[in-house]
Motif scaffolding. Structure first.
Motif, PDB file in Angstrom:
ATOM      1  N   ARG A   1       0.838  -1.203   0.000  1.00  0.00           N
ATOM      2  CA  ARG A   1       0.000   0.000   0.000  1.00  0.00           C
ATOM      3  C   ARG A   1       0.873   1.252   0.000  1.00  0.00           C
ATOM      4  O   ARG A   1       0.567   2.234  -0.684  1.00  0.00           O
ATOM      5  N   LYS A   2       1.958   1.209   0.743  1.00  0.00           N
ATOM      6  CA  LYS A   2       2.878   2.347   0.763  1.00  0.00           C
ATOM      7  C   LYS A   2       3.519   2.539  -0.611  1.00  0.00           C
ATOM      8  O   LYS A   2       3.686   3.665  -1.087  1.00  0.00           O
ATOM      9  N   SER A   3       3.844   1.426  -1.282  1.00  0.00           N
ATOM     10  CA  SER A   3       4.498   1.494  -2.583  1.00  0.00           C
ATOM     11  C   SER A   3       3.543   1.920  -3.685  1.00  0.00           C
ATOM     12  O   SER A   3       3.879   2.768  -4.526  1.00  0.00           O
ATOM     13  N   ILE A   4       2.334   1.365  -3.699  1.00  0.00           N
ATOM     14  CA  ILE A   4       1.376   1.619  -4.779  1.00  0.00           C
ATOM     15  C   ILE A   4       0.627   2.930  -4.561  1.00  0.00           C
ATOM     16  O   ILE A   4       0.477   3.743  -5.472  1.00  0.00           O
ATOM     17  N   ASP A   5       0.129   3.146  -3.327  1.00  0.00           N
ATOM     18  CA  ASP A   5      -0.722   4.300  -3.039  1.00  0.00           C
ATOM     19  C   ASP A   5      -0.001   5.435  -2.305  1.00  0.00           C
ATOM     20  O   ASP A   5      -0.553   6.521  -2.144  1.00  0.00           O
ATOM     21  N   GLY A   6       1.197   5.156  -1.800  1.00  0.00           N
ATOM     22  CA  GLY A   6       1.912   6.174  -1.044  1.00  0.00           C
ATOM     23  C   GLY A   6       1.335   6.430   0.326  1.00  0.00           C
ATOM     24  O   GLY A   6       1.590   7.477   0.944  1.00  0.00           O
TER      25      GLY A   6
ATOM     26  N   LEU B   1       9.018  -4.181  -0.461  1.00  0.00           N
ATOM     27  CA  LEU B   1      10.294  -3.631   0.009  1.00  0.00           C
ATOM     28  C   LEU B   1      10.487  -2.198  -0.482  1.00  0.00           C
ATOM     29  O   LEU B   1      11.065  -1.369   0.234  1.00  0.00           O
ATOM     30  N   TRP B   2       9.990  -1.885  -1.684  1.00  0.00           N
ATOM     31  CA  TRP B   2      10.067  -0.496  -2.165  1.00  0.00           C
ATOM     32  C   TRP B   2       9.304   0.432  -1.213  1.00  0.00           C
ATOM     33  O   TRP B   2       9.761   1.521  -0.902  1.00  0.00           O
TER      34      TRP B   2
ATOM     35  N   PRO C   1      16.145  -3.430  -7.097  1.00  0.00           N
ATOM     36  CA  PRO C   1      15.560  -2.867  -8.315  1.00  0.00           C
ATOM     37  C   PRO C   1      14.554  -3.809  -8.956  1.00  0.00           C
ATOM     38  O   PRO C   1      14.534  -5.019  -8.676  1.00  0.00           O
ATOM     39  N   PRO C   2      13.695  -3.268  -9.846  1.00  0.00           N
ATOM     40  CA  PRO C   2      12.788  -4.135 -10.608  1.00  0.00           C
ATOM     41  C   PRO C   2      13.562  -5.202 -11.381  1.00  0.00           C
ATOM     42  O   PRO C   2      14.753  -5.030 -11.688  1.00  0.00           O
ATOM     43  N   LEU C   3      12.873  -6.279 -11.690  1.00  0.00           N
ATOM     44  CA  LEU C   3      13.500  -7.365 -12.434  1.00  0.00           C
ATOM     45  C   LEU C   3      13.875  -6.908 -13.840  1.00  0.00           C
ATOM     46  O   LEU C   3      13.183  -6.097 -14.444  1.00  0.00           O
ATOM     47  N   LYS C   4      14.946  -7.485 -14.354  1.00  0.00           N
ATOM     48  CA  LYS C   4      15.395  -7.180 -15.711  1.00  0.00           C
ATOM     49  C   LYS C   4      15.668  -8.487 -16.450  1.00  0.00           C
ATOM     50  O   LYS C   4      15.759  -9.570 -15.829  1.00  0.00           O
TER      51      LYS C   4
END
Length: 331
Positions: A87-92, A272-273, A282-285
């Motif tokens: 929720r913190k990552s998606i909605d802040g 974790l973000w 970081p995001p997957l690559k």
């Protein structure tokens, strides 16, 4: 331990049982879904007979597939710790909405994009924040005399045929935009989910349930060999029997339905973000290898493939709000 699997070998796609490093196929034409429709008790009898009489092939010589072709996939969000971070990552916004505590919540995802362990997972078009979700899934089987409707938790427990590992792959940037419309997720989720490496039958876990019905088994995930997170399945807000029962209310659960636990605590990057206040890790690559391990079930491992190049977002057209069509348009 009874492990039910699907695999490809020189004879084509087969289904059957894995034991002592070998695969024991069912007779030609029989599938895992036939076993789910037969129910757990009958399947245990079939497993014993098949392992005793069938010719086997080495597990090392086959390509494991997703262990079933799901009828439906319901994915819950049952871990409070995960909800906090995402929720913190998606909605802040910090914390958990009060409604989460009132009843389980799930969404239906795509049964047609299921993959197996060792498959390459391409990055969907437009995605720059590819993520994984570490989950356990319960697989529903037949129970004699039950139609799978309006189940109590005790009855729902009997419908749990077995468990498998689930990776609910997620395009977080696509998901973030979609969920601002208060619907979905859709394209942020429906491109891939991985099940595997097999289904372990529910009887193998019966002695592990605590007094409230939870399973205290370990779930862990690593990327490129680096440990990312670990949790216990017993940290769910509801035991699996309650999730199956809830899914059946004014509805139905049928053999072949898959119900995901939702992501365990620290089981994805987005959580974790949110906690770290930055996109670390970081995001997957392309080329990254994601490995998930669940105690008593096994491990699934997938490599991230290339990003598909395409423009898929189609903006809405501005439309007038006429209530009656023009006369000329009617003719």
């Amino acid at each position: 331990m009874v492990k039910i699997a699907r695999w490809n070998d020189d004879g084509g796609t087969r289904a059957g049982f894995v034991a002592d490093g070998s695969c024991f196929p069912l007779p030609e034409g029989q599938t895992v879904n036939h076993l789910l429709s037969a129910g757990l008790a009958k399947t245990l009898e079939i497993a014993a007979e098949t392992v005793r009489t069938a010719s086997s092939v080495p597990l090392s010589g086959v390509q494991l597939l997703a262990p079933l072709v799901p009828a439906t996939i319901r994915d819950f969000v049952a871990f409070e710790e995960h909800v906090e971070g995402v929720r913190k990552s998606i909605d802040g916004v910090a914390g958990v909405v009060p409604e989460w505590y009132e009843a389980p919540t799930f969404y239906f995802t795509n049964p047609h994009t299921v993959t197996g362990t060792e498959e390459v997972i391409g990055i969907p078009a437009g995605c720059n924040e590819l993520d994984f979700e570490t989950e356990v899934a319960a697989v529903v089987g037949h129970v004699p005399g039950s139609d799978g409707r309006n189940l109590s938790a005790a009855d729902a427990h009997q419908h749990i045929f077995g468990y498998t590992v689930l990776n609910d792959w997620s395009a977080r940037d696509l998901q973030r935009r979609e969920m601002k419309v208060s619907l979905g997720p859709c394209k942020g989720k429906d491109f891939a989910n991985t099940l595997g490496p097999w289904i372990v039958t529910a009887d193998e876990f019966e002695h592990l349930h605590d007094a409230e019905g939870f399973l205290p088994i370990s779930m862990a995930v690593e990327v490129n060999g680096e440990h990312i997170g670990q949790d216990l399945l017993s940290n769910m807000g509801w035991p699996f029997a309650e999730l199956v029962a809830y899914a059946s209310q004014d509805s139905v659960v049928r053999p072949g339905d898959v119900l995901g636990s939702g992501t365990c605590g620290r089981g994805c990057l987005a959580e974790l973000w949110g906690r770290n206040g930055a996109k670390t890790p970081p995001p997957l690559k392309t080329g990254d290898v994601v490995r998930m391990t669940v105690e008593g079930i096994g491990s699934i491992e997938n490599t991230v493939g290339e990003r598909r190049t395409a423009i898929t977002r189609v903006p809405a057209l501005s439309r007038p709000r006429h209530r009656v069509a023009a006369t000329a348009e009617r003719l």
